[in-house]
Design an enzyme around this catalytic site. Structure first.
Site, PDB file in Angstrom:
ATOM      1  N   THR A 272       0.863  -1.215   0.025  1.00 34.91           N
ATOM      2  CA  THR A 272      -0.057  -0.027   0.010  1.00 34.91           C
ATOM      3  C   THR A 272       0.880   1.256  -0.012  1.00 34.91           C
ATOM      4  O   THR A 272       1.929   1.459   0.494  1.00 34.91           O
ATOM      5  CB  THR A 272      -0.927   0.139   1.313  1.00 34.91           C
ATOM      6  OG1 THR A 272      -1.617   1.339   1.281  1.00 34.91           O
ATOM      7  CG2 THR A 272      -0.233  -0.082   2.481  1.00 34.91           C
TER       8      THR A 272
ATOM      9  N   TYR B 168      -1.846   0.219  10.228  1.00 38.86           N
ATOM     10  CA  TYR B 168      -2.291  -0.402   8.853  1.00 38.86           C
ATOM     11  C   TYR B 168      -0.882  -0.429   7.957  1.00 38.86           C
ATOM     12  O   TYR B 168      -0.415  -1.455   7.385  1.00 38.86           O
ATOM     13  CB  TYR B 168      -3.268   0.325   8.073  1.00 38.86           C
ATOM     14  CG  TYR B 168      -3.365  -0.247   6.546  1.00 38.86           C
ATOM     15  CD1 TYR B 168      -3.790  -1.378   6.151  1.00 38.86           C
ATOM     16  CD2 TYR B 168      -3.396   0.828   5.412  1.00 38.86           C
ATOM     17  CE1 TYR B 168      -3.745  -1.834   4.870  1.00 38.86           C
ATOM     18  CE2 TYR B 168      -3.457   0.277   4.038  1.00 38.86           C
ATOM     19  CZ  TYR B 168      -3.723  -0.864   3.834  1.00 38.86           C
ATOM     20  OH  TYR B 168      -3.849  -1.371   2.670  1.00 38.86           O
TER      21      TYR B 168
END
Length: 328
Positions: free
Chosen positions: A117, A141
């Protein structure tokens, strides 16, 4: 040879399965259905319901199928949720990924493509961001994904396991043929939420902060159509099978749109002027992040096909209409 797709019943994973089938390959799906949907996987695809940390299950799958590659999507992906539940994110995205990588090494699977990501970069100082920029994630995250990148780097040095790490920017849209889309009921993706508002499924949408140092005060993101993204994975798979070296590559179009611009485009495409509420900033949101995609285009030969935000929105809106009409 077959490809094990973890999270293959989820949003991006289900598109990956379709792309593999379309290219004449054999996907095998592993998904615990915590957020995915069994109906998103075509009947002709071998499906296993279970967790990526179940090493015995993965050993059984590898014994039944000639798997040479894993494409790993299964993860938790919501930044604000990760701030509230960091241990849950480290468990799902890092600890369980460690078990999956162990299974890959033990079963002598040669190739590993990892769904990472742009959140690994954090609050970047310059745009577009390149793979040479030092990661500084702002959320559990992003950190959980970066830790898995590190594990792949280390394991590759000790085992015959080569990898491509693809760092996604903002994924949106749906299969142009209407076969798959974002089906999670409480998804937080801006384009999905805005499409739901346009269809009357939400009373309004929230814009989180209008005081960022951007062109209109709202966050700027690089949106990539999900079909273009999964084709980058096909290119990565061909690259690894041809003997390509380990690689990290951004997946985005190299240009950004603000939240206000996205909302305006959804209103334009849908023809609906839905309500927008301005609320406080969310923690973990950098003001702007845009991909440099030079590496994915030059090294993998990737060519985007749907680099048009109106097309992205239209495909997402069409999928929401199908969900609303209970056609799937």
């Amino acid at each position: 040879m077959a490809v094990l797709v973890t999270g293959g019943a989820g949003y991006i994973g289900s598109h990956m399965v379709l792309a593999l089938l379309d290219s004449g390959q054999e996907p095998i799906v592993l998904d615990n259905l915590s957020t995915g949907f069994r109906g998103a996987v075509p009947d002709r695809v071998d499906f296993y319901e279970g967790d990526i940390s179940d090493e015995g299950l993965i050993d059984d799958i590898c014994a039944k199928h000639s798997i040479d590659a894993i494409i790993h999507f299964a993860a938790k992906t919501v930044v604000p949720e990760s701030i509230l539940d960091p241990l849950g994110y480290y468990l799902n995205n890092t600890v369980k990924a460690r078990a999956l990588i162990d299974s890959a090494a033990r079963n002598r699977i040669c190739h590993f493509i990892f769904s990472s990501t742009a959140a690994v970069y954090g609050d970047v100082q310059t745009n577009p961001v390149t793979e040479k920029d030092i990661p500084a994630p702002m959320s559990p995250y992003g950190r959980s994904k970066l830790m898995t990148e590190w594990m792949l780097e280390d394991v590759s040095k000790a085992h015959d396991l080569n990898y491509v790490i693809l760092r996604y920017f903002n994924v949106a849209g749906a299969d142009p043929h209407g076969r798959a889309g974002q089906s999670t009921a409480n998804a937080t993706h801006l384009i999905k939420v805005a499409c739901q508002a346009a269809l009357g499924m939400r009373a309004s949408i929230d814009v989180y902060g209008t005081d960022y140092p951007t062109r209109d005060g709202t966050c700027v993101r690089d949106y990539i159509h999900v079909t273009d993204l999964v084709h980058a994975h096909l290119d990565a798979l061909a690259y690894l099978r041809a003997g390509g070296a380990n690689l990290k590559a951004n997946c985005g179009y190299g240009r950004g749109f603000s939240v206000r611009q996205v909302v305006d485009i959804v209103k334009l495409v849908s023809g609906v002027d839905f309500d927008v509420r301005i609320v406080e900033r969310r923690p973990g949101d950098p003001p702007a992040i845009i991909a440099s995609n030079e590496r994915v285009t030059s090294e993998l030969g990737w060519k985007p096909r749907h680099d048009d935000l109106q097309f992205v929105v239209q495909s997402a809106l069409s999928w929401e209409k199908r969900l609303q009409e209970h056609e799937i």
